[in-house]
Write a protein that holds these residues in place. Structure first.
Motif, short mmCIF file in Angstrom:
data_model
loop_
_atom_site.label_atom_id
_atom_site.label_comp_id
_atom_site.label_asym_id
_atom_site.label_seq_id
_atom_site.Cartn_x
_atom_site.Cartn_y
_atom_site.Cartn_z
N SER A 62 22.72 7.06 18.14
CA SER A 62 23.88 7.55 18.89
C SER A 62 24.31 8.92 18.38
O SER A 62 24.43 9.15 17.18
N PRO A 63 24.60 9.84 19.31
CA PRO A 63 25.11 11.16 18.91
C PRO A 63 26.65 11.20 18.85
O PRO A 63 27.22 12.27 18.68
N HIS A 64 27.27 10.05 19.00
CA HIS A 64 28.73 10.02 19.16
C HIS A 64 29.46 9.37 17.98
O HIS A 64 30.61 8.95 18.13
N ARG A 87 24.19 17.22 18.56
CA ARG A 87 24.50 15.90 18.01
C ARG A 87 23.30 14.96 18.07
O ARG A 87 23.10 14.14 17.18
N TYR A 88 22.50 15.08 19.12
CA TYR A 88 21.27 14.30 19.18
C TYR A 88 20.32 14.69 18.05
O TYR A 88 19.70 13.84 17.40
N GLU A 130 14.35 15.87 20.24
CA GLU A 130 14.70 15.13 19.03
C GLU A 130 13.49 14.88 18.12
O GLU A 130 13.48 15.27 16.94
N LYS A 175 21.01 16.13 15.13
CA LYS A 175 21.55 15.70 13.83
C LYS A 175 21.36 14.19 13.64
O LYS A 175 20.94 13.74 12.56
N ALA A 176 21.63 13.42 14.70
CA ALA A 176 21.50 11.96 14.59
C ALA A 176 20.05 11.56 14.36
O ALA A 176 19.76 10.66 13.56
#
Length: 588
Positions: free
Chosen positions: A163-165, A20-21, A116, A23-24
């Motif tokens: 944010s990864p959320h 998720r990090y 990242e 991708k963000a």
């Protein structure tokens, strides 16, 4: 260029925060697709799904628990799609990177350390000029096929990471998955068996951003959030602010933190005791060893007296479950020393005691010094030790048997009352109970076959009877209570013969319906009819006064008890009651 980031999680309920990090961080320039699997999924199922996505680049997040399975997936992928660019990252491949490039020829690049910014820079080069020597923090193969390892990349400003959320695709599954969350990166300690000790210093995310992400997750249905900070409470003001925020906004979500117990201030403990909602916070505390010489050798600063104070105060509050960790096999901790460590920590009464075995992780100081202590360990993941100069393989196997029974009988909370009674009154120590029972378990080959709940009770009964344990009738009575309380609904199967025949049971149920005040005001308040009792309750006699035992621990065998267990019709709870009887004939 189509990009997929993927990982094989240990369990379906787990999620990979790293994906998720990535991708963000890349989303403004590249559309990155996430694909998560588990280490139990068949290789061909994973390969088929990834092939269907038709990526140009796949990045795998690699950890100690998934590296070997990931290698198998990579091997097949490269055969069916040779033009695919395969990138690895994560803690398992960030050290001894040249080894991994040589071991896995199918891999094109490895991202080392914090990924990242490095991954984004790598994607830019893959989509354009492919000048990989400009990408700090990677290993790659040059045109001659030689492995090149670039210098590392400076640490990111954490506030520069999006944010990864906030991905809509995650929201439908939030309630059924574990959400991993970090408020900081780095660790202030230098434990030589841990990768976290390699990164110097601790960096924090902006607290307002952290609160906003937490609130978003809670509002989106998250039920369990695990903070991955290595020492959540190292910065007291930050931790207190987050604690207060979660107390005010938890809405039933549960939060788990890794804390360092011996630095927890009394005022923080008092605050949590007063304000923390029961069951909302969980603490994971790495004790590892209570041997001072061992802790000094691995550069682990720990004040066990202060740790004991913290664990005891938290337990006394009744608000927060505690999960304490031990590591068997640390330097200068032989079998006798580990037995003491185990008993020291079990005496603190943790809700869960995790017994792990030392792993020689790549990049750690202890792996570098392995020969100094005579360590022998597995060549491949999980790099678990097979022995050292003072703890031979035979002793490790004995401790493995302790771990097996500990998981089944303590950590699973199937027999809390029984196990506590046995340890307090029948065995020399907690460790000795788990060791002797574990030895008995293996001698009978039970480790080779499965078990259901009633099997666990029958096997403990066989062990105790063969051992000639005193007062077995009392222990069996506690086992019966524990068995009933392990069910949400009235059990259809039991592992003993009821002491009351059918006539006596009918008489007992009638008495409970007509004279509930004989049991207690609380039982009478339930207002159960005889029909409801037959449907949702069980009765059994015990050969001692259960009320007195639960009050002060005294075993009074001058009378008997009528045990009544009531199961909520919707499976939401179980309650038990008892009344003293002078004899079984006193029912009715």
């Amino acid at each position: 260029m189509k990009v997929v980031v993927s990982s094989l999680n240990a369990k379906y309920i787990h999620t990979c925060l790293a994906l998720r990090y990535l991708k963000a961080f890349c989303r403004d320039e590249f559309d990155v697709d996430m694909a998560e699997y588990t280490i139990k999924d068949p290789v061909m199922n994973i390969v088929s799904d990834l092939f269907r996505r038709d990526p140009d680049v796949i990045g795998f997040s690699c950890y100690i628990w998934n590296i070997e399975e990931t290698i198998r997936v990579i091997s097949v992928l490269k055969k069916i799609k040779p033009e695919l660019t395969i990138v690895l990252g994560g803690p398992e491949v960030s050290y001894d990177t040249e080894y991994w490039m040589n071991r896995i020829p199918e891999v094109d690049c490895i991202v080392m350390g914090e990924g990242e910014e490095t991954f984004l820079h790598l994607l830019r080069e893959l989509s354009a000029s492919r000048k990989f020597h400009f990408v700090f923090g990677i290993a790659y193969r040059n045109k001659a096929g030689e492995v090149c390892v670039n210098p590392g990349r400076p640490k990111l400003n954490l506030d520069d990471i999006p944010s990864p959320h906030r991905f809509a695709e995650d929201e439908p599954a939030l309630a059924s998955r574990v959400v991993y969350f970090e408020t900081s990166r780095g660790c202030p300690f230098s434990c030589q068996f841990c990768l976290s000790s390699i990164e110097v210093g601790v960096r924090y995310f902006d607290i307002e951003r952290t609160k906003a992400d937490l609130l978003h997750l809670i509002d989106s249905g998250a039920k369990l959030i695990k903070f991955v900070d290595r020492t959540f409470n190292i910065k007291r003001e930050y931790a207190m602010d987050i604690f207060q925020f979660l107390i005010d906004n938890h809405r039933g979500c549960v939060f788990q933190f890794e804390i360092t117990a011996d630095i927890m201030r009394p005022e923080v403990l008092d605050f949590l005791a007063e304000h923390a909602p029961p069951g909302v916070f969980r603490f994971e505390i790495g004790v590892q060893s209570t041997n001072d010489a061992t802790n000094e050798l691995v550069k682990r600063r720990q004040n066990f007296a202060k740790l004991t104070r913290t664990v005891s105060m938290v337990k006394a509050s009744g608000k927060i479950d505690q999960h304490l960790d031990l590591i068997a096999g640390l330097p200068e901790e032989d079998y006798a020393s580990f037995r003491k460590t185990f008993n020291d920590v079990f005496a603190l009464g943790p809700e869960e005691l995790q017994l792990g075995f030392l792993k020689m992780l790549r990049g750690t100081g202890l792996r570098h010094d392995a020969d100094k202590y005579g360590y022998v360990y597995m060549d491949h993941s999980p790099y678990e030790i097979l022995g050292n100069a003072i703890l031979p393989f035979s002793d490790l196997m004995r401790i493995k048997r302790v771990e097996d029974v500990l998981e089944k009988y303590w950590n699973a909370h199937r027999m809390d009352r029984t196990v506590r009674y046995l340890i307090d009154r029948e065995f020399d120590s907690a460790f000795d109970f788990f060791q002797l029972f574990g030895d008995y378990w293996e001698e009978r080959g039970w480790q080779k076959i499965g078990h259901q709940l009633e099997d666990l009770f029958e096997r403990l009964k066989a062990f105790l009877l063969d051992r000639g344990t005193a007062d077995f009738e009392v222990i069996e009575g506690l086992m019966k209570l524990d068995y009933f309380l392990n069910h949400k609904y009235k059990p259809r199967k039991i592992w003993w013969d009821f002491t009351l025949d059918k006539t006596a049971q009918l008489r007992g149920m009638r008495m409970l319906a007509e004279q509930p005040q004989r049991v207690s005001p609380a039982f009478a308040a339930l207002g159960l009819t005889e029909k409801e009792l037959h449907k949702h309750a069980v009765i059994e006699t015990l050969p001692f006064d259960l009320q007195r035992y639960e009050l002060d621990g005294t075993i009074d065998r001058s009378g008997r008890s009528l045990l009544t267990v009531v199961f909520e019709p919707d499976g939401s709870g179980t309650r038990h009651f008892s009344m003293r009887l002078e004899s079984a004939a006193a029912i009715g």
